[in-house]
Scaffold this motif. Structure first.
Motif, short mmCIF file in Angstrom:
data_model
loop_
_atom_site.label_atom_id
_atom_site.label_comp_id
_atom_site.label_asym_id
_atom_site.label_seq_id
_atom_site.Cartn_x
_atom_site.Cartn_y
_atom_site.Cartn_z
N ARG A 142 0.82 -1.21 0.00
CA ARG A 142 0.00 0.00 0.00
C ARG A 142 0.85 1.26 0.00
O ARG A 142 0.45 2.29 -0.53
N THR A 143 2.02 1.17 0.61
CA THR A 143 2.78 2.39 0.87
C THR A 143 3.98 2.60 -0.04
O THR A 143 4.53 3.69 -0.09
N TRP A 144 4.42 1.55 -0.76
CA TRP A 144 5.59 1.70 -1.62
C TRP A 144 5.16 2.24 -2.98
O TRP A 144 4.22 1.75 -3.60
N HIS A 145 5.87 3.26 -3.44
CA HIS A 145 5.63 3.80 -4.78
C HIS A 145 6.98 4.14 -5.41
O HIS A 145 7.86 4.69 -4.75
N CYS A 146 7.11 3.82 -6.68
CA CYS A 146 8.33 4.19 -7.38
C CYS A 146 8.34 5.71 -7.60
O CYS A 146 7.33 6.39 -7.44
N LEU A 147 9.50 6.24 -7.97
CA LEU A 147 9.62 7.68 -8.13
C LEU A 147 8.84 8.20 -9.33
O LEU A 147 8.50 9.39 -9.38
N TRP A 148 8.52 7.34 -10.29
CA TRP A 148 7.66 7.78 -11.40
C TRP A 148 6.29 8.21 -10.88
O TRP A 148 5.68 9.12 -11.44
N ARG A 149 5.84 7.60 -9.81
CA ARG A 149 4.56 8.01 -9.20
C ARG A 149 4.71 9.26 -8.35
O ARG A 149 3.73 9.94 -8.06
N ARG A 150 5.94 9.59 -7.95
CA ARG A 150 6.15 10.68 -6.99
C ARG A 150 6.74 11.95 -7.60
O ARG A 150 6.57 13.03 -7.03
N VAL A 151 7.46 11.83 -8.70
CA VAL A 151 8.18 12.98 -9.26
C VAL A 151 7.50 13.43 -10.55
O VAL A 151 7.53 12.72 -11.56
N ALA A 152 6.91 14.62 -10.51
CA ALA A 152 6.04 15.06 -11.60
C ALA A 152 6.76 15.23 -12.93
O ALA A 152 6.17 14.99 -13.99
N ASP A 153 8.03 15.65 -12.90
CA ASP A 153 8.70 15.93 -14.17
C ASP A 153 9.33 14.69 -14.81
O ASP A 153 9.98 14.78 -15.84
N MET A 154 9.11 13.52 -14.22
CA MET A 154 9.54 12.30 -14.89
C MET A 154 8.54 11.98 -16.00
O MET A 154 7.33 11.94 -15.76
N PRO A 155 9.00 11.78 -17.23
CA PRO A 155 8.09 11.59 -18.36
C PRO A 155 7.34 10.26 -18.31
O PRO A 155 7.74 9.33 -17.62
N GLU A 156 6.26 10.19 -19.08
CA GLU A 156 5.45 8.98 -19.14
C GLU A 156 6.29 7.78 -19.58
O GLU A 156 6.03 6.65 -19.16
N SER A 157 7.28 8.02 -20.42
CA SER A 157 8.11 6.92 -20.94
C SER A 157 8.92 6.23 -19.85
O SER A 157 9.44 5.13 -20.07
N LEU A 158 9.02 6.84 -18.67
CA LEU A 158 9.80 6.24 -17.59
C LEU A 158 8.96 5.43 -16.61
O LEU A 158 9.45 5.01 -15.57
N ARG A 159 7.68 5.20 -16.95
CA ARG A 159 6.93 4.23 -16.15
C ARG A 159 7.70 2.91 -16.24
O ARG A 159 8.15 2.53 -17.33
N PRO A 160 7.90 2.21 -15.15
CA PRO A 160 8.82 1.06 -15.14
C PRO A 160 8.58 0.01 -16.22
O PRO A 160 9.54 -0.51 -16.80
N ASP A 161 7.32 -0.29 -16.54
CA ASP A 161 7.07 -1.31 -17.55
C ASP A 161 7.41 -0.82 -18.95
O ASP A 161 7.58 -1.63 -19.87
#
Length: 201
Positions: free
Chosen positions: A64-83
């Protein structure tokens, strides 16, 4: 100790950004929780491909509480979603670290091999974390961790100012260490608060 912009930025979720079909953390991260254990690099038995977690409402708190930085850092582009990128960017906060740089740090974990870090969009994001200059940055490949920032020379000067082979870096290293150590407690506090805020979601 109060939070600062340098610590707050990692402890909120980007509005209207969700995991979608990404289940990378459900496969590649290890989970150790009361009554539930899953090794790394094995898809969680509770995952249903393209549908999600079948125990979502009762999933362990760590899920419930773990989130990658793609979920937390707004300026990370969509292409950096882990999958999509093949890399998990995350912030780790430790309360009983083995060494200085493991108190809190950013880790960039490859799901493939080292060459992935050379891809332009991934290299650019790593450089952004390095350029911020506040937290150590590690590259992780198949469980092996390599320190990308500070440099090996600067790291030696930071940790061993009296015996380092790089005495010209000692003054800069001392300033870096003071700044870094000033962030450790606020990051630990924010980490605890962030976890508690998302326990019931």
């Amino acid at each position: 100790m109060s939070a600062t912009p340098a610590t707050e930025k990692y402890f909120s979720l980007v509005p209207e950004r969700d995991c979608g079909e990404c289940m990378i953390c459900c496969k590649h991260l290890s989970i150790s929780a009361p009554n539930f254990h899953k090794p790394a690099d094995v898809l969680c038995s509770n995952c249903i491909i393209n549908k999600g977690c079948q125990i979502y409402e009762t999933r362990p708190n760590v899920c419930r509480t773990w989130h990658c930085l793609w979920r937390r850092v707004a300026d990370m582009p969509e292409s950096l979603r882990p999958d999509r990128s093949g890399v998990i960017f995350s912030l780790l906060v430790n309360y009983d670290p083995m060494e200085l740089f493991e108190n809190t740090y950013i880790v960039c974990m490859s799901l493939e091999d080292r060459d992935i870090f050379e891809r332009p969009e991934i290299a650019a994001q790593i450089n952004k974390f390095v350029d911020e200059g506040s937290l150590p940055v590690f590259l992780s490949i198949k469980g092996a961790m390599d320190l990308a920032y500070p440099s090996k020379e600067m790291a030696d000067a930071i940790k061993k100012p009296k015996t380092t082979r790089f005495p010209h870096l000692v003054d800069e290293g001392k300033m870096w260490r003071v700044k870094y150590e000033s962030l450790i407690e606020p990051l630990q506090v924010q980490h605890a608060r962030f976890s508690s805020q998302f326990v019931t979601r």
